[in-house]
Every structure is written in structure tokens, then in C-alpha cells.
Design an enzyme around this catalytic site. Structure first.
Site, PDB file in Angstrom:
ATOM      1  N   LYS A 110       0.636  -0.554  -0.348  1.00 20.46           N
ATOM      2  CA  LYS A 110      -0.109  -0.115   0.108  1.00 20.46           C
ATOM      3  C   LYS A 110       1.017   1.643  -0.252  1.00 20.46           C
ATOM      4  CE  LYS A 110      -3.936   2.410   2.726  1.00 20.46           C
ATOM      5  NZ  LYS A 110      -4.587   1.915   3.728  1.00 20.46           N
ATOM      6  N   SER A 133      -9.114   1.701   2.661  1.00 14.97           N
ATOM      7  CA  SER A 133      -8.241   2.075   1.719  1.00 14.97           C
ATOM      8  C   SER A 133      -7.272   1.352   1.325  1.00 14.97           C
ATOM      9  CB  SER A 133      -7.858   3.278   2.715  1.00 14.97           C
ATOM     10  OG  SER A 133      -6.686   2.373   3.572  1.00 14.97           O
ATOM     11  N   SER A 161      -9.460  -0.888   7.103  1.00 13.52           N
ATOM     12  CA  SER A 161      -8.719  -0.635   5.245  1.00 13.52           C
ATOM     13  C   SER A 161      -8.918  -1.822   4.782  1.00 13.52           C
ATOM     14  CB  SER A 161      -8.347   0.196   6.144  1.00 13.52           C
ATOM     15  OG  SER A 161      -8.938   1.536   6.182  1.00 13.52           O
TER      16      SER A 161
END
Length: 468
Positions: free
Chosen positions: A74, A149, A173
Site C-alpha cells: 500500500k 482504503s 481498511s
């Protein structure tokens, strides 16, 4: 499904493929993909590491299980010498000066990072649409969102562009995008994995964890990244999750299971998700598993408590981004104007909304009435979890209230986006280990245990794998 890590390891050892060919094929797939999941490809860096693995194999040396395994990061993780944008304009040209602890452990084990993955900017979102790199698209239906996310990483795993991906979970997330894309995503117990080197969103709930197609891969990666880190004082020494225990179905069947009645009876819950969850409960009871209904806080209380604290913490954490210390600086007549213009033009609308909200609840006259009250509510939520886990071993819940939204739907309604986290944020406030697994409801099921019960979570997920 057989572990992808074991499968690739066997192919490398048996020289069915070279590590360079493997990594290059993943890079090619990522570059060509239309799901908008890759912010930066780490091509040169990854291929250099792959060549070292190939040279080791050519010399007849033994390689470790994670050696040569390509994975994604990420774009909030730091990797020395590589970009780290947080999917923001503010840090679009930022180069990491050091490497995150969890990433260092994977590098030490020989795994190869190949891509910085698209995500909601600074983790602010539930769809991976709040990003300056364009909305990521769901792996199963490109008309729908990837979830957030950590949406880019979830899609890359589901499409097999990466073997596993490291995500960050603050209020769901990792779990929510994993559920949206039909894979596994683990939020370990808070403190099991070091947060050092990940951009801070809400420090009291930020957790680093893996996403993968198989439980065995989740187990392998979790063991690799766990452990005490002197750079993160919230970390603790945890026990290794054993393969033998994870596969002990007899022990798993003896676990007492609970679910929150008010979650399932909520009018906001989609009927098909409710039906899928209740069908899962029925199957467990038919298999002889003890299941009981529990009462808990209303989801509105969980969501408002979480967002009050998360916004307060993100306002504090992002205060350092002012255009003078980090990131893109905009021109101004004086220092105050530089701060103002840099922050105004470089943050996304959603990030600014959270900073403004956080500063509001921390401001004089509001801190006592809002922020401190939320702290008290969080203490009460944690106390209730202690009581629940005196009665049961596992808590099951749907991942989300609704099916996966279409691209653009949640951007129109920020409140709806916040409410989409209704079933994930409570476990974040408790610091509990929770796995999102592709069983039962359309967007998957969450499996939660008491603190440091990560092994129990994977053991029960494996039972579901056998039963469903």
C-alpha cells in the site's frame, strides 16, 4: 486452494521458472491492468532482487519459503529510495529515506516488493476513490469500487498480480476491500505488528496486516512481520501461529461462537447480506458448533466514536505536512500563507474534511464535550468486549451493511461512506484481531477473537473453509 507462496516456492526450487521471469510477468500484468491499482512499479529494484535469488538457486543454495515471492505495498509504507505518496499530491514526488519495519522483515526473508499500490489518500476513505491516481476498480466487477482504503492491494491479490499485499487497517481498511474482492484480509491484534514506517492516520487504531488468496499465506506473512520493535512502543512479543493448530478442526468446533443480534436486525442491513449471514450461522449450528446471540452497542455509537477519535488523531498527525518539512511547497507571501496554500491545494477534499473535523473536536470548548466523551465511550466499548469474550471465543459479523457500491456512488454522500464502516470500526476501537473471509454474505464475514487471539481467528476460518 493451495498456498500460492508454497506453490511459487516449489516452482522456483524445481527450476520450473526463474525468479526474474516470475517478477517480470507480474510487473507486465500490473502495467497492463485496467483496474488502476498501481501507483508506482518498482521494476528495477524488484528485478535486481530477483536476479540475486536466481543466482542463489543456480549455486545450489537453499532458499527460504518467502524468498523470491513478489508482493505489493500500500502506498503509505516507506521503502528506502522508493516513492511513497500516500496517494496524495502532497507527497507525489516524495522518496522514502528509510524502510518500514514490517517491510524490512519481509526483505530479510527474501520477499520482493514489486509495486506501490493505489489507496485512499492517507487512508481517508472506504472505496479507493479518494486518490489522486484515479479510482481503483473492483476485481470481480469493474463497474464497482475496490473498497478502501487498501483497495489497490486487494484487487492485485484477487487478480493474482501479487502473491500477497501489505495493507494498513485503521477502521476496516484491510477487511472491507478484502471482503469486496473475495479474498482474505487480516487485521492483527493492535501491537502485534510494528507501525514504524507507515504513514500515520489514527495512531491508536492503525494496524499493519496481510491480504492473500489463502489462509496459509495469511499465516505465513503474519508470522513473518510480527514481533516486538523498539521503534514502536505499542508492539509486543507474540507467539507464532502454527500450521498444526490452524488445521485442528476438532478444537475449532469446540469454540463458542457469538454474533451481535442488533447488527443482524438493523434496518440498514441489506436483506441478501442478512440472509447469507443467517445461513452461515445455520450451517455452523448444523455442524455442531455452539452459537449464541449477543447484544452490543448500536452501530451509530460505534461509527461516531470511531470517527471522532480518528479525525482528531489525523488532524494531529497531518499537522506536520505544511510544505516546509515534507512534500510539495506552494508559493506564498509569508510563512503563514505558504502553510495555508500548500495544505489547501495539496490535500484532497476528504482529507481536508477530516482535518477540519478533527480540529473542531479538539478545539477549546468542544474537546471536553466531544473528544473526551468519545474517549470514555471507547473505554466502555473495550470493557464490553472483555465481558463478551468471557462468554464466547469467536464473534462473527458481516463485513458491510450493503453490497459493493458502484464507482462514484459513495463520493456523492460522505456520511454514507462513513456508515459503510459500521461493522468494522468497533473491532478497531477494541484493538482486536479480525479476519475478513470470503464466506457467507456477499461481501464476506468477519471473524474476531480476543486480543492476541490471532491464531484462534485463523483456526476458525479454516473450519469454515472445510464446512462451506
Amino acid at each position: 486452494m493451495k498456498s500460492r507462496i508454497h506453490q511459487i516456492h516449489d516452482e522456483l526450487v524445481n527450476k520450473q521458472t526463474s525468479c526474474r521471469a516470475l517478477v517480470q510477468s507480474k510487473l507486465d500484468a500490473l502495467e497492463a491492468n485496467s483496474h488502476n491499482t498501481a501507483n508506482y512499479l518498482l521494476s528495477e529494484y524488484a528485478l535486481n532482487l530477483a536476479d540475486k535469488v536466481d543466482a542463489k538457486i543456480a549455486r545450489g543454495e537453499e532458499i527460504g519459503l518467502l524468498e523470491g515471492i513478489p508482493f505489493g505495498l500500500k502506498d503509505v509504507f516507506l521503502l528506502q529510495g522508493q516513492p511513497a505518496s500516500g496517494s496524495s499530491d502532497f507527497l507525489r514526488k516524495y522518496i522514502s529515506p528509510y524502510t518500514a519495519s514490517a517491510v524490512s522483515k519481509l526483505l530479510d526473508a527474501g520477499a520482493i516488493p514489486i509495486v506501490k499500490e493505489n489507496c485512499d489518500s492517507f487512508g481517508h476513505g472506504s472505496s479507493t476513490e479518494n486518490t489522486v491516481f484515479g479510482a481503483a476498480k473492483n476485481a470481480l466487477d469493474a463497474q464497482r469500487v475496490a473498497g478502501g482504503s487498501s483497495g489497490g492491494g486487494a484487487v492485485n491479490v484477487a487478480k493474482d498480480y501479487t502473491t500477497f499485499s501489505l495493507g494498513g487497517d485503521t477502521g476496516g481498511s484491510i477487511r472491507q476491500p478484502a471482503g469486496y474482492n473475495g479474498i482474505y484480509g487480516l487485521k492483527p491484534t493492535y501491537g502485534r505488528v510494528s507501525r514504524y514506517g507507515i504513514m500515520a492516520y489514527a495512531s491508536s487504531t492503525d494496524v499493519v496486516g496481510p491480504m492473500a488468496q489463502t489462509l496459509e499465506d495469511i499465516r505465513i506473512v503474519t508470522n513473518a512481520i510480527s514481533g516486538k520493535d523498539f521503534r514502536d512502543q505499542t508492539t509486543y512479543s507474540s507467539s507464532e501461529i502454527s500450521e498444526e493448530t490452524m488445521h485442528n478442526s476438532t478444537q475449532a468446533k469446540s469454540l463458542k461462537v457469538g454474533y451481535y443480534k442488533n447488527f443482524v436486525e438493523s434496518e440498514s442491513l441489506d436483506p441478501q447480506i442478512r440472509a447469507g449471514f443467517l445461513d452461515l450461522i445455520q450451517k455452523l449450528q448444523s455442524a455442531g458448533v455452539s452459537v449464541e446471540a449477543l447484544d452490543f452497542f448500536e452501530t451509530q455509537t460505534l461509527v461516531s466514536t470511531y470517527y471522532t477519535l480518528a479525525m482528531a488523531e489525523t488532524a494531529s498527525n497531518l499537522a506536520r505536512l505544511d510544505g516546509t518539512n515534507y512534500g510539495a511547497r506552494k508559493k506564498g507571501e509569508n510563512l503563514k500563507e505558504i502553510y495555508s496554500v500548500s495544505r489547501s491545494e495539496n490535500f484532497t477534499e476528504e482529507t481536508k474534511r477530516r482535518i477540519v473535523g478533527g480540529n473542531q473536536v479538539l478545539s477549546q470548548g468542544h474537546a471536553e464535550a466531544i473528544y473526551l466523551k468519545s474517549r470514555q465511550l471507547r473505554d466502555e466499548i473495550e470493557r464490553r468486549f472483555v465481558e463478551e469474550f468471557a462468554e464466547v471465543d469467536i464473534i462473527l459479523s458481516p463485513v458491510s451493511l450493503t453490497p459493493v457500491p458502484k464507482v462514484g456512488e459513495t463520493l456523492k454522500d460522505p456520511l454514507a461512506m462513513y456508515l459503510s464502516d459500521a461493522y468494522t470500526v468497533g473491532f478497531s476501537l477494541g484493538g482486536l484481531p479480525t479476519l475478513s473471509a470470503p464466506f457467507g454474505p456477499e461481501t464476506g464475514v468477519q471473524i474476531t477473537a480476543n486480543k492476541d487471539g490471532d491464531e484462534k481467528v485463523l483456526q476458525f476460518a479454516n473450519l469454515l473453509n472445510d464446512l462451506i
